[in-house]
Design an enzyme around this catalytic site. Structure first.
Site, short mmCIF file in Angstrom:
data_model
loop_
_atom_site.label_atom_id
_atom_site.label_comp_id
_atom_site.label_asym_id
_atom_site.label_seq_id
_atom_site.Cartn_x
_atom_site.Cartn_y
_atom_site.Cartn_z
N TYR A 118 -0.88 -10.00 0.60
CA TYR A 118 0.20 -9.47 1.44
C TYR A 118 0.12 -10.07 2.84
O TYR A 118 -0.95 -10.47 3.31
CB TYR A 118 0.18 -7.94 1.48
N TYR B 263 0.83 -1.20 0.00
CA TYR B 263 0.00 0.00 0.00
C TYR B 263 0.87 1.26 0.00
O TYR B 263 1.93 1.29 0.64
CB TYR B 263 -0.88 0.05 1.25
N HIS C 23 -10.79 -2.87 -1.19
CA HIS C 23 -11.74 -2.30 -0.23
C HIS C 23 -12.76 -1.45 -0.97
O HIS C 23 -12.40 -0.70 -1.88
CB HIS C 23 -11.00 -1.43 0.79
N HIS D 150 -7.49 -8.42 -2.50
CA HIS D 150 -8.79 -7.79 -2.23
C HIS D 150 -8.75 -6.31 -2.54
O HIS D 150 -7.69 -5.68 -2.51
CB HIS D 150 -9.21 -7.99 -0.77
N ARG E 205 -3.29 -11.95 3.64
CA ARG E 205 -4.60 -11.57 3.11
C ARG E 205 -4.74 -12.04 1.67
O ARG E 205 -3.83 -11.87 0.87
CB ARG E 205 -4.77 -10.03 3.11
#
Lengths: 204, 242
Positions: free
Chosen positions: B147, B108, B162, B160, B157
């Site tokens: 990640y 991120y 959000h 995905h 995770r």
């Protein structure tokens, strides 16, 4: 077998996670991507009423401030009108009634500037005391938490929502404390997610 | 014509519970007391509205919305599209949809993310759009990577995106996550497993949509979103004061 009702199911909620800021408040998180970030100006320059600042902490079950929270506020204007076609009346040009803030990454403190809302209609002909609707999301919160902020210097005695909370001692968790700082009116509203003094959360 | 009434009660057995022990952060961040149920008032049936003046046309193209001139984000080019509906299967038009995600390597663009996978200089990772009159929305982006995260020592995770949606009322406000068909990490994820029903997990899994791909350019996934539905009050019980 009987007929099927054929309703769809609501999409299940998931936590906003630790990086909610880059999606919903990139500018506030120091990431310059959009020309215009949403949610910074709740009332706009033309709104009537008392200018106030609201601030506080979100505190977890261990007593620690939650530093990665995102809050949204939804409120009526000083006349008790929401900026929405199903609310009777008019709002000032530029009054949105909605805001979005993140916490300081180091202290967990959040805050926003707005105007104090007026009373709004309740059900069955009642009147609700002035309040700001709040919605809280963060890592570890699976479904956004709804609560309400009321004001200690308003008459909250007849508010149908506060009076609907069976445990009288829990009602005070929804009342913000008024102070003045450098000539500015500040309401303090700490939100406790869990444990002693736990804030009342609503299923709306 | 029937009047608009309250929103259907949220099915709290369909959504995750607040306290979900295997998703460790929820332990200290979940209320111990019950939620207080509120009958809808004007405070809940209203909510913010957004228009095209609030966003820019390119905000929904994550491949280019943070890229330098002549550059584009690195990764699998995908379209993420679908409809926003209510529980009555009616479209929710003119509503704001916002997304954020990691880059193709699972990193991120956030100062708190210290994963060793590199930042993509041409990828920001957030986008937004407003549904059209049929409730339809679309984004172009790169497929995010999986990640690691500090839950168990070896927790990863699934890929995905959000997703945040408003609807027309504060009572419909929703944040969720979109996963991708066939991802083998899905059955292992403590966050996804906070969703109690397998059908709920499937509802969060976007389907590969070959009909919507752009041949030789971009592959597509379809992700429909359902917000709370609303009663039609055929007789009395009208919300007072509205």
């Amino acid at each position: 077998m009987v007929q099927k009702l054929d309703y769809l199911k609501e999409t299940p909620s998931q936590t906003a996670g630790p990086y909610v800021h880059i999606g919903l408040a990139p500018g506030a998180a120091g990431f310059d991507i959009y020309k215009q970030e949403l949610g910074w100006d709740i009332a706009g320059p033309n709104a009537a009423g008392e200018r106030i600042r609201v601030q506080g902490l979100v505190i977890d079950g261990m007593g620690a401030p939650v530093k990665d929270v995102l809050l949204e506020a939804w409120q009526a204007n000083a006349s008790g009108v929401y900026a929405h076609e199903e609310s009777t009346g008019e709002v000032e040009d530029g009054f949105r009634g909605w805001g979005r803030v993140i916490t300081d990454f180091d202290t967990g403190e959040w805050g926003f500037d707005t105007v104090k809302p007026g009373p709004v209609p309740g059900r069955y002909g009642s009147t609700q005391a002035p309040h700001i609707n709040l919605w809280i999301v963060a890592r570890g919160i699976n479904v956004g938490l709804n609560t309400r902020l009321y004001f200690e210097d308003e008459d909250n005695s007849a508010d149908p929502v506060l009076n609907g909370i069976e445990w009288v001692n829990r009602r005070s968790t929804l009342i913000a404390k008024r102070t003045e700082r450098e000539g500015k009116v500040v309401y303090r509203f700490d939100i406790r997610l869990q444990g002693e003094g736990e804030t009342v959360f609503f299923d709306i | 014509m029937p009047l608009k009434g309250e929103f259907y009660q949220r099915d709290r057995e369909w959504h995750p519970k607040a306290y979900t022990h295997d998703y460790k952060t929820s332990v200290a961040r979940s209320p111990r007391q019950s939620l207080i149920s509120l009958e809808n008032t004007v405070s809940e049936i209203t909510g913010p509205r957004f228009g095209h003046g609030d966003i820019d046309p390119g905000d929904n193209d994550l491949i280019y919305n943070y890229a330098q001139s002549g550059e584009s984000a690195i990764g699998e080019r995908i379209i993420l599209h679908g409809r926003v509906l209510d529980e009555n299967a009616r479209p929710v038009p003119n509503t704001l949809v916002e997304i954020w995600q990691a880059n193709a390597g699972g990193r991120y663009r956030h100062k708190k993310d210290t994963y060793l996978a590199p930042i993509d200089p041409n990828f920001g990772g957030c986008g937004r759009t407003i549904t059209d009159e049929n409730g339809y929305y679309f984004f172009r982006t790169v497929k995010p990577g999986a990640y690691p995260w500090r839950n168990w020592v070896n927790s990863w995770r699934p890929a995905h995106i959000h997703v945040s949606i408003f609807g027309t009322a504060f009572a419909q406000r929703l944040i969720t996550q979109c996963y991708f068909e066939g991802d083998p990490l899905i059955p292992h994820c403590p966050i996804l497993k906070t969703v109690p029903m397998q059908e709920g997990i499937e509802q969060l899994t976007a389907a590969l949509d070959l009909n919507a791909t752009i041949p030789l350019d971009t592959i597509a996934y379809k992700f429909d979103i359902v917000l709370r539905g609303r009663r039609s009050t055929l007789f009395e019980n009208r919300l007072e004061g509205n």
